[in-house]
Structure formats: structure tokens, C-alpha cells
Design a protein around this motif. Structure first.
Motif, PDB file in Angstrom:
ATOM      1  N   CYS A  37      58.510  82.012 -40.073  1.00  0.00           N
ATOM      2  CA  CYS A  37      59.918  82.026 -40.496  1.00  0.00           C
ATOM      3  C   CYS A  37      60.661  83.272 -40.002  1.00  0.00           C
ATOM      4  CB  CYS A  37      60.003  81.964 -42.011  1.00  0.00           C
ATOM      5  SG  CYS A  37      58.663  81.065 -42.784  1.00  0.00           S
ATOM      6  N   GLY A  62      54.936  79.088 -41.138  1.00  0.00           N
ATOM      7  CA  GLY A  62      54.633  80.491 -41.436  1.00  0.00           C
ATOM      8  C   GLY A  62      55.120  81.454 -40.375  1.00  0.00           C
ATOM      9  N   CYS A 112      59.039  72.749 -36.489  1.00  0.00           N
ATOM     10  CA  CYS A 112      59.432  73.108 -37.852  1.00  0.00           C
ATOM     11  C   CYS A 112      60.898  72.776 -38.114  1.00  0.00           C
ATOM     12  CB  CYS A 112      59.186  74.594 -38.107  1.00  0.00           C
ATOM     13  SG  CYS A 112      59.582  75.010 -39.811  1.00  0.00           S
ATOM     14  N   PRO A 132      59.084  77.196 -47.508  1.00  0.00           N
ATOM     15  CA  PRO A 132      59.611  77.804 -46.284  1.00  0.00           C
ATOM     16  C   PRO A 132      60.076  79.226 -46.589  1.00  0.00           C
ATOM     17  CG  PRO A 132      60.549  75.619 -46.607  1.00  0.00           C
ATOM     18  CD  PRO A 132      59.804  75.962 -47.863  1.00  0.00           C
TER      19      PRO A 132
HETATM   20  S1  FES Z   1      58.257  78.568 -39.809  1.00  0.00           S
HETATM   21 FE1  FES Z   1      60.011  77.328 -39.984  1.00  0.00          FE
HETATM   22  S2  FES Z   1      60.678  77.689 -42.011  1.00  0.00           S
HETATM   23 FE2  FES Z   1      58.859  78.844 -41.881  1.00  0.00          FE
END
Ligand code: FES
Ligand SMILES: Cc1cc2nc3c(=O)[nH]c(=O)nc-3n(C[C@H](O)[C@H](O)[C@H](O)COP(=O)(O)O)c2cc1C
Length: 381
Positions: free
Chosen positions: A127, A125, A82, A240
Motif C-alpha cells: 500500500c 501489502g 490490487c 487495505p
Molecule cells: S497493496 Fe493495494 S491496497 Fe494494499
């Protein structure tokens, strides 16, 4: 046959695909199969896929070059890391360099022996626990990300923290309060009417959770219960920092499905489609499992709960495009085209999937509907 474009706007791809039996998802799925396990660029494998469904090479090269999942080379081990805002902020982007070093491959490339490939994605998901990566379909998250991928550190992928202190959660009933799903639909489909569902949703003032906050009842009304109406549940959740849709789809997919069933009933639709982004493999699996179970339990299919209502529902995977979360782009992607937005009007409610009236609602929007029908629109309002 449903017209494929308004008289004043000709869409060559749509028109041709319509003549070839609307390969749509078949084209996309064949492209995904052809991509799996090859590091070659789409130019070497996409034209043959197009030929198989009777379309010119451009019809496959377009999507194959557009969707990140199709465009990026796939080694036998495919890792998605990510690069979204929250993960970037967690370590100022350092994790990307560390993962590249650990796997010996740069982002966007595959190792020369075809063993490992690395794709940058924008939000998985996780984050709240980033930085994050998906190794195949297995999530990893946390500070020692590169070490986790190398097997030196224990894998971490903490669950989404969820809580509710209202005492009567609308969306989290099944997640935090153990409420059982499918308490509303069987009764509505057997003894209720589409007008009643429409009326309660109108009274609730429910607004869409996909971003624009559009009134749900107005959108449903615009489709006018026209023949061939389709309801699309948008589970693309590309922003994000958002993981509400992932929580719902993974932990209580039934609430989304029950909301979708009620929406289809209110809109006179016999077809529902749920688009789940490919960056959420567990949500995809859970949604598919829940759809299968719903068919087994008589919630979907022909003659739902022995009534005259029929409802076919399927789950489709996204291709790794943020823009394809926009409703007209989402429709284009379901038709097998690149996920580019189409000009409006015409709006999807009048002219959507393959020209059919199409209601697009976010999965969280739909998941609110069972509560509204159970307690009444006024209570929700
Ligand atoms: S998992 Fe990296 S910004 Fe959402
Ligand atoms: C670039 C772009 C991306 C979008 N991505 C999403 C998305 O991931 N999920 C979503 O539900 N809506 C997304 N939307 C909004 C949809 O176009 C649409 O308004 C929404 O799915 C309708 O559902 P709602 O009325 O229930 O909110 C996006 C819009 C734009 C312009």
C-alpha cells in the motif's frame, strides 16, 4: 472423538466431513490444484475433487465458488492486480484499466487461448508503494505498473520501511536491531511452567492486535487448557493499508513462531496452525521455511528440547477471502468449508476447530509474547 457441533446446532457439512475423516485442508488443497491452470468454471472440476474425498459435489462447489482464488479462472500466467483502497487512491483506479489493456484481458477473466488471466484482489501489502500487482508470485509496485508487467519498465517492489526509536523494540527487535530469535522458548519449555507464561502475559495487559483489542490472557484462560486445545495464528491481514503482519511474517517469522510456541505452552495446546493469506506468497514461503528450521532445531516436534512437551505446527494458505480472517470463518475455512462466520456462542475457546477448544490470536499479538516473557509483564505494561 470430539463432538462436531453443540447439541442444539447441527452443522451438516461438519458432521459429514467428520464422518469422512475430516478432509478439511486436503479438500482445499486439491481444489487449488484442480484450479491451477484451468479457465473452466468450478462446476467442471470441483465435483470430482469432492468425490475423491468421499463428499458430495456441493461440499466442493461451495468453497470453489466462494474463495476468490478458486473461483477466478487461472491461465498459464495468472496476474493479481490490487483494487484495494490505497492502490485505487494512488491513481484513481486508472492502473486497473492500464493493466487490462496491457495484458489484453479484463479483470475476472482469462484470455480465450488460456494464456493469461487477471484477478482483482484487495491488498497485497504494498500500500505504501502502490498500485501493486502479483505476477504469479512476483510482486510489482509503483506508478508504471502496466509497463512493469509488460517488461518495458524495471520491476519495483520496495521493502516495507521499518524503524523504531524506543531503544527496545517489542516487535521489531529482529527487524531493526538484529536481535536473535529463539532466545526465550528453549529456556521456558525446559525450566518454566505454563502458569508462569500465563501470569506474565496477564500482568502485561497485552491486548489482541487483530482488531478487537481483546485481552490475551482472558482468551487463553477461557480455553482452560482443555485436552485437544489448538492455537491458530491469524496472518490473514486483509485490511487495505496494513502491512505490519506481512513485515513480521516475511522478515522475522521466528518471532511469530516463538510467540505461538509460548501461547501453545500456556494454553496446554499441542497443535499450532498459522494461516497466511495467499496474497502474501513471500510471507508464506518464509513462514514455511522458518517452521521447517524450527523443527530441525528442536523447537517443535515430539519431546521439544528433550522435555515432555510436544508441539506440531503447520502453515496453511488462505484462499483470497477477507471475511475468512474472522475467527469463526477462519475455522470454517480450515475445515474445508466456505469461509463464512458462524454464530457465537459457542466461542472458539470452547468449541472451535472440529469442535476442539481453539485460541485464535493475530500474528502480531503472538510476536509480542517473547519480549514480554524475556522482560516481564510489568515492564511491558
Ligand atoms: S497493496 Fe493495494 S491496497 Fe494494499
Ligand atoms: C470481517 C473480519 C475480518 C477479520 N480479519 C482479521 C485478520 O485478517 N487478521 C486478524 O488477526 N484478525 C482478523 N479479524 C479478527 C478475528 O476475528 C479475531 O478477533 C482475531 O484474529 C483474534 O486475535 P487477537 O485477539 O490477537 O486480536 C477479523 C474480524 C472480522 C469481523
Amino acid at each position: 472423538m470430539i463432538p462436531v457441533g453443540p447439541a442444539d446446532r447441527f452443522d451438516a457439512f461438519r458432521a459429514l466431513a467428520d464422518r469422512r475423516g475430516r478432509p478439511g485442508r486436503r479438500l482445499f488443497e486439491s481444489l487449488a490444484e484442480a484450479r491451477a491452470g484451468t479457465t473452466d468454471s468450478p462446476g467442471t472440476w470441483a465435483p470430482a475433487v469432492a468425490a475423491d474425498v468421499g463428499l458430495p459435489a456441493a461440499a466442493a462447489l461451495g468453497p470453489a465458488g466462494y474463495y476468490a482464488d478458486l473461483a477466478s479462472p487461472h491461465g498459464r500466467r495468472h496476474v493479481r492486480v490490487c483494487a484495494g483502497t490505497a492502490c485505487f487512491a494512488a491513481q484513481a483506479g486508472q492502473h486497473l484499466t492500464e493493466v487490462e489493456y496491457e495484458l489484453g484481458v479484463s479483470v475476472g477473466l482469462a484470455s480465450p487461448d488460456g494464456e493469461t488471466s487477471l484477478q482483482a484482489v484487495h491488498c497485497l501489502g504494498y500500500c505504501y508503494a502502490g498500485p501493486a500487482a502479483l505476477d504469479g508470485g512476483t510482486p510489482h509496485a509503483g506508478p508504471a505498473l502496466a509497463g512493469q508487467l509488460a517488461g518495458r519498465e524495471p520491476r519495483r517492489a520496495p521493502a516495507i520501511p521499518a524503524a523504531d526509536d524506543t531503544g527496545d523494540p517489542v516487535l521489531l527487535g529482529g527487524v531493526v536491531a538484529g536481535e536473535l530469535p529463539w532466545q526465550v522458548w528453549p529456556q521456558v519449555v525446559t525450566t518454566g511452567t505454563p502458569d508462569e507464561v500465563q501470569r506474565e502475559v496477564a500482568a502485561s495487559g497485552l491486548r489482541g492486535r487483530g482488531g478487537a483489542g481483546f485481552r490475551v490472557a482472558s482468551k487463553w484462560e477461557a480455553a482452560d487448557r482443555a485436552p485437544g486445545t489448538v492455537v491458530l495464528a491469524n496472518g490473514d491481514e486483509g485490511d487495505p493499508g496494513s502491512y505490519a503482519d506481512r513485515l513480521l511474517m516475511e522478515v522475522e517469522p521466528e518471532r511469530v513462531l516463538e510467540g505461538l510456541a509460548l501461547a501453545c505452552f500456556a494454553c496446554g495446546a499441542r497443535q499450532g496452525v498459522i494461516l497466511v493469506r495467499s496474497e502474501y506468497p513471500l510471507a508464506l514461503a518464509r513462514m514455511r521455511e522458518a517452521v521447517g528450521q524450527a523443527y530441525d532445531d528442536g523447537h517443535f516436534g515430539r519431546s521439544v528440547h528433550a522435555t515432555n512437551t510436544s508441539l506440531e505446527v503447520e502453515v496453511v494458505a488462505g484462499g483470497g477471502s477477507y471475511v475468512a480472517g474472522e475467527e469463526t470463518a477462519l475455522i470454517a475455512s480450515l475445515e474445508g468449508d466456505r469461509g463464512c462466520a458462524r454464530p457465537r456462542p459457542p466461542y472458539p475457546t470452547g468449541h472451535g476447530l472440529w469442535g476442539a477448544p481453539t485460541v485464535v490470536n493475530n500474528v502480531e499479538t503472538l510476536a509480542s509474547v517473547p519480549w514480554i516473557i524475556a522482560r516481564g509483564g510489568e515492564t511491558y505494561a
